[in-house]
Structures are given as structure tokens and as C-alpha cells.
Design a protein around this motif. Sequence first.
Motif, PDB file in Angstrom:
ATOM      1  N   GLU A 110       0.844  -1.188   0.000  1.00  0.00           N
ATOM      2  CA  GLU A 110       0.000   0.000   0.000  1.00  0.00           C
ATOM      3  C   GLU A 110       0.883   1.242   0.000  1.00  0.00           C
ATOM      4  N   THR A 111       0.621   2.164  -0.914  1.00  0.00           N
ATOM      5  CA  THR A 111       1.427   3.373  -1.012  1.00  0.00           C
ATOM      6  C   THR A 111       0.609   4.494  -1.628  1.00  0.00           C
ATOM      7  N   TYR A 112       1.165   5.670  -1.626  1.00  0.00           N
ATOM      8  CA  TYR A 112       0.528   6.793  -2.295  1.00  0.00           C
ATOM      9  C   TYR A 112       0.819   6.687  -3.780  1.00  0.00           C
ATOM     10  N   ILE A 123      -0.549  13.525  -5.549  1.00  0.00           N
ATOM     11  CA  ILE A 123      -1.001  12.224  -5.068  1.00  0.00           C
ATOM     12  C   ILE A 123      -2.438  12.025  -5.519  1.00  0.00           C
ATOM     13  N   LYS A 161      -4.243   8.854  -5.110  1.00  0.00           N
ATOM     14  CA  LYS A 161      -4.976   8.031  -4.143  1.00  0.00           C
ATOM     15  C   LYS A 161      -3.994   7.109  -3.445  1.00  0.00           C
ATOM     16  N   VAL A 162      -4.489   6.382  -2.491  1.00  0.00           N
ATOM     17  CA  VAL A 162      -3.700   5.337  -1.835  1.00  0.00           C
ATOM     18  C   VAL A 162      -4.121   4.024  -2.476  1.00  0.00           C
TER      19      VAL A 162
END
Length: 134
Positions: free
Chosen positions: A23-25, A34, A36-37
Motif C-alpha cells: 500500500e502506497t501513495y 497524489i 490516491k492510496v
Amino acid sequence: MATLPKSASVVIYENENREYPTETYLVDKSTGTIQKVGGGLEAMKQAIEIILATERYQNQIYTSNFGRELKRLIGKPPEYVASMIKRRIQEAFSSDKRILSVNDFLFDTSDQGTLKCTFEVKTVYGNIPGEVEI
């Protein structure tokens, strides 16, 4: 006679492979913001792009295991570059456990003075095409 007391526990250097988060930006390339995540294949594509865009040992923010070593190949004969680039690309991805293998290297020297290398990165989420140019 020992130079250090027996009670001293000094670790000079430990080489460790870190497990990077999935999970990351996710960054929108067109705006540089950015978006979304997210995770999975989308995050893996972004991680591969970052690894290929980062020259190893150039930025103190990254460990010595992160990035690629291609800068020193500039100006070398194409035959030498082609023989070295495969190993260096595989080394760049070796510290990320989500990457299973790098295969199908193709080299293109049609542009004078430039070597373009395309390959496929096999990850736990699927295959992702990669490309570098020297």
C-alpha cells in the motif's frame, strides 16, 4: 589481547533485504500530485519506475540496496553495455521480494550513440514491462 571488551556488541555492517509495503501513495504523473492510496499491480508499477529512475548511491535518503547502477555505463562500447545491463537491472530489483524475476531482455541500438533495453519484470501481482536507455 582483545581490542574491545567482551561486553561490547558491535555490528559493523548487516546487509538486510527489506520487505517494502504494498500500500502506497499513487502519484498522477501528469499533475505530480497524489492521486490516491493503492496497492497491488498499480503500486508495483510505480515502485519499478522509481527503482529504474533512481541511481544507486546518489541519494542519501535511499539505502545502498535501492536503485540501479547504469550511470557508469555511459560512453562505454555498446557490446559491453549490453552485457552488463542485464545483471545490473536484475541487481536493482533483487532487494524487493515482490519481484520474482526479470526476463526477456531486448536491446535496440538503432539510435546512434544510444542503447535501449526493454524487459519484463515478473512480480507477485503480474508481469510489468520495463525499459531503460543509455
